[in-house]
Structure formats: structure tokens, C-alpha cells
Design a protein around this motif. Structure first.
Motif, PDB file in Angstrom:
ATOM      1  N   LEU A 103       3.989  -9.146   7.842  1.00 49.97           N
ATOM      2  CA  LEU A 103       3.369  -8.613   8.315  1.00 49.97           C
ATOM      3  C   LEU A 103       3.141  -8.403   9.900  1.00 49.97           C
ATOM      4  CD1 LEU A 103      -0.132  -7.748   6.173  1.00 49.97           C
ATOM      5  CD2 LEU A 103       2.725  -6.247   5.772  1.00 49.97           C
ATOM      6  N   GLY A 104       2.855  -7.432  10.504  1.00 48.99           N
ATOM      7  CA  GLY A 104       2.700  -7.198  12.202  1.00 48.99           C
ATOM      8  C   GLY A 104       4.045  -7.179  12.396  1.00 48.99           C
ATOM      9  N   ARG A 105       4.697  -7.788  14.422  1.00 44.35           N
ATOM     10  CA  ARG A 105       5.650  -7.296  15.154  1.00 44.35           C
ATOM     11  C   ARG A 105       6.118  -8.098  13.774  1.00 44.35           C
ATOM     12  NH1 ARG A 105       1.926  -6.923  18.670  1.00 44.35           N
ATOM     13  NH2 ARG A 105       1.640  -4.318  19.700  1.00 44.35           N
ATOM     14  N   ASP A 108       5.966 -11.925  14.504  1.00 40.80           N
ATOM     15  CA  ASP A 108       4.582 -12.337  13.459  1.00 40.80           C
ATOM     16  C   ASP A 108       5.578 -12.915  12.277  1.00 40.80           C
ATOM     17  OD1 ASP A 108       3.035 -12.418  15.917  1.00 40.80           O
ATOM     18  OD2 ASP A 108       2.258 -10.314  14.792  1.00 40.80           O
ATOM     19  N   ARG A 157       4.492  -2.222  11.615  1.00 45.13           N
ATOM     20  CA  ARG A 157       4.215  -3.100  11.374  1.00 45.13           C
ATOM     21  C   ARG A 157       4.195  -3.911   9.956  1.00 45.13           C
ATOM     22  NH1 ARG A 157      -0.345  -3.957  15.639  1.00 45.13           N
ATOM     23  NH2 ARG A 157       1.241  -2.939  17.221  1.00 45.13           N
ATOM     24  N   GLN A 158       5.225  -3.168   9.221  1.00 46.36           N
ATOM     25  CA  GLN A 158       5.079  -3.755   7.936  1.00 46.36           C
ATOM     26  C   GLN A 158       7.327  -3.628   7.553  1.00 46.36           C
ATOM     27  OE1 GLN A 158       3.295  -1.975   4.673  1.00 46.36           O
ATOM     28  NE2 GLN A 158       2.125  -0.932   5.477  1.00 46.36           N
ATOM     29  N   HIS A 159       7.304  -4.213   8.628  1.00 46.89           N
ATOM     30  CA  HIS A 159       9.298  -4.251   8.588  1.00 46.89           C
ATOM     31  C   HIS A 159      10.426  -4.760   7.477  1.00 46.89           C
ATOM     32  CE1 HIS A 159       8.046  -3.092  12.520  1.00 46.89           C
ATOM     33  NE2 HIS A 159       7.905  -3.886  13.041  1.00 46.89           N
TER      34      HIS A 159
END
Ligand SMILES: NC(=O)c1ccc[n+]([C@@H]2O[C@H](COP(=O)([O-])OP(=O)(O)OC[C@H]3O[C@@H](n4cnc5c(N)ncnc54)[C@H](OP(=O)(O)O)[C@@H]3O)[C@@H](O)[C@H]2O)c1
Length: 255
Positions: A103-105, A108, A157-159
Motif C-alpha cells: 500500500l501507499g505511493r 512505499d 495508493r493500491q497500485h
């Protein structure tokens, strides 16, 4: 053509990955209530045992088959055992993860998090489909993949999760083309559902409220509300449906 408006799932067998908890357990019980034998697959043995019991409580057959779906050789063995024993008429690729490490950028996201999401959500679904293809062709069965609204639209944020679920929607379409007319292949795209996967979101009051506000039906789904659409797609009621992705999202993607 004589089309009966019935599920037609009695005396069939459904294999449900991630069938021990949450959406997968609800789908397993839903198929059992429609008269199908159900073999739920998952890793944790005690949770899996309770799901197997819940299926048997509906008066149908089950088998206890603990397996990590990322172990493709183990999945092959498991599917072969079920096919020999009960046959395989339905496969539901439901196992899925979205760990904090994914999760995140982009900066991250760890390599391990990225790998886990793609391994479980996409590669394992492909491996289960590949393992079950001979049995599904023999039974004239159906495959249902459980994607997400994240398979249809972007979610910040869930790439890795969004990439895996878009992949699953694409896999649904390509398998549907390859396997027609013998085997139908479809996909569900749930919105936010009250399961362990969303426990952290639901525990955060502000986040929970923002998700509910963004959802036209104004609430998280109960897992059982995903089971009905799964049973429908696998049933004779959907006999002319293949390659489709059905949103079950309280209107999330209608905006
Ligand atoms: N909840 C939502 O809001 C939501 C929304 C859209 C889509 N979905 C999708 O719906 C599916 C189910 O989600 P859920 O919310 O029910 O999740 P959950 O409550 O966390 O349950 C996940 C299930 O997958 C199994 N699983 C995870 N990794 C596995 C592995 N490597 N091998 C075998 N089984 C594995 C788990 O059992 P073990 O841990 O014991 O293996 C469990 O049975 C997922 O594909 C998810 O992406 C969920």
C-alpha cells in the motif's frame, strides 16, 4: 431451445479458493445452499475446517484440502484429487490479499509486497484455471474470478492490488475466448465488503465514513451479498454470459 430458469447446480462440485473466510466462505456456503458439493481451499487449517463443516451442514459433500494457492504444484495435485473424487464443475478464483507492504505511493511498496499481491491475486488464479481446465472441459463447467472495483477503475495508493485486479479482468476475457463454447468464464468486481481484508478501513471512523459516503448504497456489503452473484454467474441462469465482469459494488463504479 428449452431454457429452464433454475440454477442447475445440484450434484455439481465447486472449488472455491480462499473459501475459508470472508467472501470465499460466503460463496462456499452459497453454492452449498444451491445444492453443489463445495471444496473450499485456503492455508489456515482451523479456519478451513470450520468452512468445510459449514458446507457439510447444508447436506452436501466437501473435502478438507489445505493449500497455498501460490504453490502451483500443490494446486495441481489438489485439483486432480478433487476431479478424480467428485469432479469439478465450478472454480471460483477468490483468494486475494492486499498487505500493508503493497500500500501507499510506489516508493512505499516493497518488492515482497508487490510479489505477494501478484502471486496470490493474479498468478495463482491463472495456475488454478490451468490446473482445472481438463476437468472443466470434461464437465462443461464454469470459472468465476473475483476481481474488485480496483479491476475496473484506479484506486490511489493500491497500485499492486489494482494492477493485479485489472490483470484478472483481462484474464477473464482471454480465457472466455479461448475456452468457448466449452467453458464459460466470468468475473465479479465487488466494492467494499465487511471482511478481514477491510477491518483496518472499517476501524478508522473517518475512512469508513468517506467510503460509505462515496458508495451510493451508503454501506459496506455483507459477504453474503457477493455469494448470490457468484452463484448466478456459475449457474444455468447465466448460460449466455461469458467474458463478463459484473460489478457488485453498491453503485461505486456508476459515478
Ligand atoms: N473485502 C472487500 O472489500 C473486497 C472488495 C473487492 C474484492 N475483494 C476480493 O475478494 C476476495 C476475498 O476477499 P476477502 O475480503 O474475503 O478476504 P479475506 O477475508 O482476507 O479472506 C481471504 C481468503 O483468501 C485465503 N488466502 C489468502 N492467501 C492465500 C494463499 N496464498 N493460498 C490460499 N488461500 C489464501 C485466506 O485464507 P488463508 O489466509 O487461511 O490462506 C482467506 O480464505 C479477494 O480476492 C479480494 O481481493 C474483496
Amino acid at each position: 431451445m428449452d431454457v429452464a430458469l433454475e440454477f442447475g447446480l445440484e450434484d455439481t462440485t465447486a472449488v472455491v479458493t480462499g473459501g475459508s473466510r470472508g467472501i470465499g466462505r460466503a460463496i462456499s456456503v452459497g453454492f452449498a445452499e444451491a445444492g453443489a458439493n463445495v471444496v473450499p481451499l485456503a492455508r489456515d487449517e482451523s479456519t478451513l475446517e470450520t468452512a468445510v463443516e459449514a458446507v457439510r451442514d447444508r447436506g452436501v459433500e466437501s473435502r478438507f484440502e489445505p493449500v497455498d494457492v501460490t504453490d502451483h504444484a500443490a494446486v495441481d495435485g489438489c485439483v486432480d484429487r478433487i476431479a478424480d473424487d467428485l469432479g469439478v464443475d465450478v472454480v471460483v478464483n477468490n483468494a486475494g490479499v492486499n498487505p500493508d507492504s503493497a500500500l501507499g505511493r510506489p516508493g512505499d511498496v516493497t518488492d515482497a509486497g508487490l510479489r505477494q499481491v501478484i502471486d496470490v491475486n493474479l498468478e495463482a488464479a491463472f495456475a488454478c484455471a490451468r490446473a482445472a481446465e481438463p476437468a472443466l472441459r470434461a464437465s462443461g463447467g464454469t470459472l468465476v474470478n473475483v476481481a474488485s472495483v480496483g479491476g475496473l477503475v484506479g484506486l490511489p495508493r493500491q497500485h499492486p492490488y489494482v494492477a493485479s485486479k485489472h490483470g484478472l479482468v483481462g484474464l477473464t476475457r482471454s480465457l472466455a475466448l479461448d475456452w468457448a463454447p466449452a467453458v464459460r468464464v466470468n468475473c465479479l468486481a465487488p466494492g467494499y465488503v465487511a471482511t478481514d481484508l477491510t477491518a483496518d478501513l472499517r476501524a478508522d471512523e473517518d475512512l469508513r465514513a468517506s467510503i460509505e459516503d462515496r458508495t451510493p448504497l451508503d454501506r459496506f456489503a455483507d459477504p453474503a451479498e457477493i455469494a448470490g452473484p457468484a452463484v448466478f454467474l456459475a449457474s444455468d441462469l447465466a448460460s449466455y454470459v461469458t467474458g463478463a465482469t459484473l460489478s457488485v459494488d453498491g453503485g461505486w463504479t456508476a459515478r
